[in-house]
Design a protein around this motif. Sequence first.
Motif, short mmCIF file in Angstrom:
data_model
loop_
_atom_site.label_atom_id
_atom_site.label_comp_id
_atom_site.label_asym_id
_atom_site.label_seq_id
_atom_site.Cartn_x
_atom_site.Cartn_y
_atom_site.Cartn_z
N LEU A 195 0.85 -1.17 0.00
CA LEU A 195 0.00 0.00 0.00
C LEU A 195 0.89 1.23 0.00
O LEU A 195 1.98 1.20 0.61
CB LEU A 195 -0.88 -0.01 1.26
N ALA A 196 0.46 2.29 -0.66
CA ALA A 196 1.22 3.54 -0.66
C ALA A 196 0.33 4.65 -0.13
O ALA A 196 -0.87 4.69 -0.41
CB ALA A 196 1.69 3.87 -2.07
N SER A 197 0.93 5.56 0.65
CA SER A 197 0.19 6.70 1.18
C SER A 197 1.01 7.97 0.98
O SER A 197 2.23 7.95 1.05
CB SER A 197 -0.11 6.50 2.67
N GLY A 198 0.30 9.07 0.70
CA GLY A 198 0.93 10.37 0.54
C GLY A 198 0.54 11.27 1.69
O GLY A 198 -0.52 11.09 2.29
N SER A 199 1.39 12.26 1.98
CA SER A 199 1.17 13.06 3.18
C SER A 199 1.49 14.52 2.97
O SER A 199 2.25 14.90 2.07
CB SER A 199 2.04 12.50 4.32
N ARG A 200 0.95 15.34 3.89
CA ARG A 200 1.28 16.76 3.91
C ARG A 200 2.71 17.00 4.36
O ARG A 200 3.21 18.10 4.26
CB ARG A 200 0.30 17.51 4.81
N ASP A 201 3.38 15.94 4.86
CA ASP A 201 4.79 16.09 5.23
C ASP A 201 5.72 15.96 4.01
O ASP A 201 6.92 15.88 4.15
CB ASP A 201 5.19 15.10 6.33
N ARG A 202 5.11 15.90 2.82
CA ARG A 202 5.81 15.88 1.53
C ARG A 202 6.45 14.53 1.21
O ARG A 202 7.31 14.44 0.34
CB ARG A 202 6.87 16.99 1.46
N SER A 203 6.02 13.49 1.90
CA SER A 203 6.58 12.16 1.66
C SER A 203 5.52 11.20 1.18
O SER A 203 4.32 11.43 1.33
CB SER A 203 7.23 11.61 2.94
N VAL A 204 6.01 10.10 0.59
CA VAL A 204 5.18 8.95 0.24
C VAL A 204 5.74 7.79 1.04
O VAL A 204 6.96 7.60 1.12
CB VAL A 204 5.25 8.63 -1.27
N ARG A 205 4.87 7.03 1.66
CA ARG A 205 5.31 5.84 2.39
C ARG A 205 4.77 4.60 1.69
O ARG A 205 3.62 4.58 1.27
CB ARG A 205 4.85 5.88 3.84
N VAL A 206 5.63 3.59 1.60
CA VAL A 206 5.26 2.31 1.00
C VAL A 206 5.20 1.30 2.14
O VAL A 206 6.17 1.13 2.88
CB VAL A 206 6.29 1.87 -0.07
N TRP A 207 4.04 0.67 2.29
CA TRP A 207 3.76 -0.21 3.42
C TRP A 207 3.59 -1.66 3.00
O TRP A 207 3.04 -1.94 1.94
CB TRP A 207 2.46 0.23 4.11
N VAL A 242 10.35 5.23 2.79
CA VAL A 242 9.85 6.60 2.85
C VAL A 242 10.45 7.31 1.65
O VAL A 242 11.67 7.44 1.54
CB VAL A 242 10.25 7.31 4.16
N LEU A 243 9.58 7.73 0.73
CA LEU A 243 10.02 8.33 -0.52
C LEU A 243 9.97 9.85 -0.38
O LEU A 243 8.90 10.40 -0.10
CB LEU A 243 9.14 7.87 -1.67
N THR A 244 11.08 10.50 -0.55
CA THR A 244 11.13 11.94 -0.39
C THR A 244 11.66 12.60 -1.66
O THR A 244 12.33 11.97 -2.47
CB THR A 244 12.04 12.33 0.80
N GLY A 245 11.33 13.86 -1.81
CA GLY A 245 11.78 14.62 -2.97
C GLY A 245 10.78 15.69 -3.38
O GLY A 245 11.17 16.72 -3.94
N HIS A 246 9.49 15.47 -3.10
CA HIS A 246 8.50 16.50 -3.40
C HIS A 246 8.76 17.72 -2.54
O HIS A 246 9.17 17.62 -1.39
CB HIS A 246 7.08 15.98 -3.16
N LYS A 247 8.47 18.89 -3.10
CA LYS A 247 8.67 20.14 -2.39
C LYS A 247 7.35 20.73 -1.89
O LYS A 247 7.32 21.84 -1.38
CB LYS A 247 9.40 21.12 -3.28
N GLY A 248 6.28 19.97 -2.03
CA GLY A 248 4.96 20.36 -1.55
C GLY A 248 4.22 19.14 -1.05
O GLY A 248 4.69 18.00 -1.20
N ASP A 249 3.05 19.38 -0.46
CA ASP A 249 2.23 18.28 0.04
C ASP A 249 1.97 17.27 -1.07
O ASP A 249 1.73 17.65 -2.22
CB ASP A 249 0.88 18.79 0.53
N VAL A 250 2.02 15.98 -0.74
CA VAL A 250 1.70 14.92 -1.70
C VAL A 250 0.20 14.71 -1.66
O VAL A 250 -0.38 14.37 -0.63
CB VAL A 250 2.47 13.62 -1.38
N THR A 251 -0.45 14.93 -2.80
CA THR A 251 -1.91 14.91 -2.86
C THR A 251 -2.47 13.71 -3.61
O THR A 251 -3.68 13.51 -3.61
CB THR A 251 -2.41 16.19 -3.55
N ALA A 252 -1.60 12.92 -4.26
CA ALA A 252 -2.11 11.79 -5.04
C ALA A 252 -1.04 10.71 -5.15
O ALA A 252 0.15 11.02 -5.27
CB ALA A 252 -2.50 12.25 -6.45
#
Length: 81
Positions: free
Chosen positions: A3-15, A25-35
């Motif tokens: 499962l993958a989730s996006g967050s206002r902390d600008r990360s994506v987590r793969v569970w 924990v996938l990082t690199g976005h410079k804004g909230d992850v919305t999708a």
Amino acid sequence: KTLASGSRDRSVRVWDVETGTCRHVLTGHKGDVTAVSMGGDGKTLASGSWDRSVRVWDVETGTCRHVLTGHKGDVTAVSMG
């Protein structure tokens, strides 16, 4: 299962759904992850952000394969086929 989730902390987590552990924990976005959208093969993930970019990730390694830019506004949806 994954499962993958996006967050206002600008990360994506793969569970790992069965164990409840976070694989990456996938990082690199410079804004909230919305999708987020998982590819049908379960090996590729796309994420969209308020930073106006879409990132394509390798789920197994947690590395970013591509950064897609060009939107003039926030990215609010992504879909992988």
